[in-house]
Motif scaffolding. Structure first.
Motif, PDB file in Angstrom:
ATOM      1  N   PHE A  45     -19.847   1.147   9.130  1.00 22.23           N
ATOM      2  CA  PHE A  45     -18.541   0.706   9.613  1.00 22.23           C
ATOM      3  C   PHE A  45     -18.621   0.306  11.085  1.00 22.23           C
ATOM      4  CE2 PHE A  45     -13.965   0.730   9.833  1.00 22.23           C
ATOM      5  CZ  PHE A  45     -13.649   1.263  11.071  1.00 22.23           C
ATOM      6  N   GLU A  48     -12.013  -1.465  12.568  1.00 21.24           N
ATOM      7  CA  GLU A  48     -10.905  -1.856  11.703  1.00 21.24           C
ATOM      8  C   GLU A  48      -9.733  -2.285  12.546  1.00 21.24           C
ATOM      9  OE1 GLU A  48      -7.800  -0.208  11.208  1.00 21.24           O
ATOM     10  OE2 GLU A  48      -7.123  -1.037   9.279  1.00 21.24           O
ATOM     11  N   ARG A  55      -7.766   0.173  15.170  1.00 24.64           N
ATOM     12  CA  ARG A  55      -7.342   1.532  14.862  1.00 24.64           C
ATOM     13  C   ARG A  55      -8.529   2.490  14.769  1.00 24.64           C
ATOM     14  NH1 ARG A  55      -3.081   1.278   9.928  1.00 24.64           N
ATOM     15  NH2 ARG A  55      -4.906   0.465   8.845  1.00 24.64           N
ATOM     16  N   GLN A  96      -3.339  -0.429   3.190  1.00 24.21           N
ATOM     17  CA  GLN A  96      -3.441   1.023   3.272  1.00 24.21           C
ATOM     18  C   GLN A  96      -4.894   1.441   3.074  1.00 24.21           C
ATOM     19  OE1 GLN A  96      -0.803   2.523   4.241  1.00 24.21           O
ATOM     20  NE2 GLN A  96       0.678   0.943   3.800  1.00 24.21           N
ATOM     21  N   ASN A  97      -5.137   2.692   2.854  1.00 23.80           N
ATOM     22  CA  ASN A  97      -6.491   3.199   2.610  1.00 23.80           C
ATOM     23  C   ASN A  97      -6.764   3.155   1.125  1.00 23.80           C
ATOM     24  OD1 ASN A  97      -6.742   3.648   5.287  1.00 23.80           O
ATOM     25  ND2 ASN A  97      -7.138   5.834   5.138  1.00 23.80           N
ATOM     26  N   ASN A  98      -6.921   1.942   0.648  1.00 22.47           N
ATOM     27  CA  ASN A  98      -7.113   1.788  -0.778  1.00 22.47           C
ATOM     28  C   ASN A  98      -8.322   0.906  -1.028  1.00 22.47           C
ATOM     29  OD1 ASN A  98      -6.708   1.780  -3.554  1.00 22.47           O
ATOM     30  ND2 ASN A  98      -4.491   1.642  -3.333  1.00 22.47           N
ATOM     31  N   GLU A  99      -8.228  -0.008  -1.953  1.00 21.97           N
ATOM     32  CA  GLU A  99      -9.351  -0.864  -2.270  1.00 21.97           C
ATOM     33  C   GLU A  99      -9.637  -1.809  -1.120  1.00 21.97           C
ATOM     34  OE1 GLU A  99      -8.799  -3.122  -5.801  1.00 21.97           O
ATOM     35  OE2 GLU A  99     -10.731  -4.144  -5.658  1.00 21.97           O
ATOM     36  N   GLN A 100     -10.917  -1.951  -0.812  1.00 26.10           N
ATOM     37  CA  GLN A 100     -11.367  -2.926   0.153  1.00 26.10           C
ATOM     38  C   GLN A 100     -11.877  -4.146  -0.612  1.00 26.10           C
ATOM     39  OE1 GLN A 100     -12.217  -2.085   4.183  1.00 26.10           O
ATOM     40  NE2 GLN A 100     -10.182  -1.934   3.279  1.00 26.10           N
ATOM     41  N   PHE A 102     -14.048  -7.376  -0.231  1.00 26.32           N
ATOM     42  CA  PHE A 102     -15.071  -7.865   0.668  1.00 26.32           C
ATOM     43  C   PHE A 102     -15.294  -9.361   0.534  1.00 26.32           C
ATOM     44  CE2 PHE A 102     -17.123  -4.185   2.600  1.00 26.32           C
ATOM     45  CZ  PHE A 102     -16.605  -3.143   1.846  1.00 26.32           C
TER      46      PHE A 102
END
Lengths: 111, 113
Positions: A45, A48, A55, A96-100, A102
């Motif tokens: 990573f 983001e 963040r 949100q913190n879900n599927e990324q 790419f």
């Protein structure tokens, strides 16, 4: 719905140069993340962004920077390139913190 | 810093065989994701597991989340050449690492005809 697009797909630079990579997220996604992928370290990573604000940031030197624009498009910049910066740089967008989701990545080669 | 360890790192099998890959950590996760990456492409999400002990099936792929939510496994039944790819587990951070998705180093699977 168009997917995540990254430009350019391939890039060759020499040590000491700088490079800017671009990412256009899926329409409606406000979160954009960047990752570096190498055979030895895997997917790591970088940072983001959400609504033009960074963040979170990974453990990379200050030569790696990024920004996000009001239309959610994002760029990352690497200054003073080193041989070890050769990698596949992946951009992902999501909600949100879900599927990324790419993009196909930018393959950077530093000579 | 949460660390996801995947094993095996490489796996080469014949079409029709079964296989299991593992993702382990000392951390507890609220959820865990599995992605597959094919050459020249970015990773694609296969599944998200949320509840300890949960089992999810996606055709010939079976995903399990450990009871303690520290580990997960992916089992493929009767592998096909189209299953070839890099399988990655990933987890979202918490607290100060929110919005950060951490990946394991992956299992590179090759299914031979």
């Amino acid at each position: 719905k168009a997917g995540v697009t990254q430009t350019p797909r391939y890039l060759i630079k020499t040590r000491g140069q700088q490079v800017t990579l671009s990412c256009s997220p899926i329409s409606g996604h406000r979160s954009v993340s960047w990752y570096q992928q190498t055979p030895g370290q895997g997917l790591q990573f970088l940072f983001e962004y959400f609504s033009e604000t960074q963040r979170n940031k990974g453990n990379f030197p200050g030569r790696f920077s990024g920004r996000q624009f009001s239309n959610s498009r994002s760029e990352m910049n690497v200054s003073t390139l080193e041989l070890g910066d050769s990698a596949l740089y992946l951009c992902a967008s999501g909600q949100q913190n879900n599927e990324q989701f790419f993009g196909p990545g930018t393959r950077l080669t530093v000579l | 810093t949460q660390l996801l360890e995947q094993s095996p790192q490489f796996l080469s099998i014949q079409e029709g065989e079964n296989l299991t890959v593992y993702c382990n950590s000392s951390s507890v996760f609220s959820s865990l994701q599995w992605y597959r990456q094919e050459p020249g492409e970015g990773p694609v999400l296969l599944v998200t597991v949320v509840t300890g002990g949960e089992v999810k099936k996606l055709k010939r792929l079976t995903f399990q989340f450990g009871d303690a939510r520290k580990d997960s496994s992916l089992h493929i039944t009767a592998a096909q050449t189209g299953d070839t790819g890099l399988y990655l587990c990933a987890a979202w951070g918490s607290g100060g690492s929110n919005y950060k998705l951490t990946f394991g180093k992956g299992t590179l699977l090759t299914v031979n005809p």
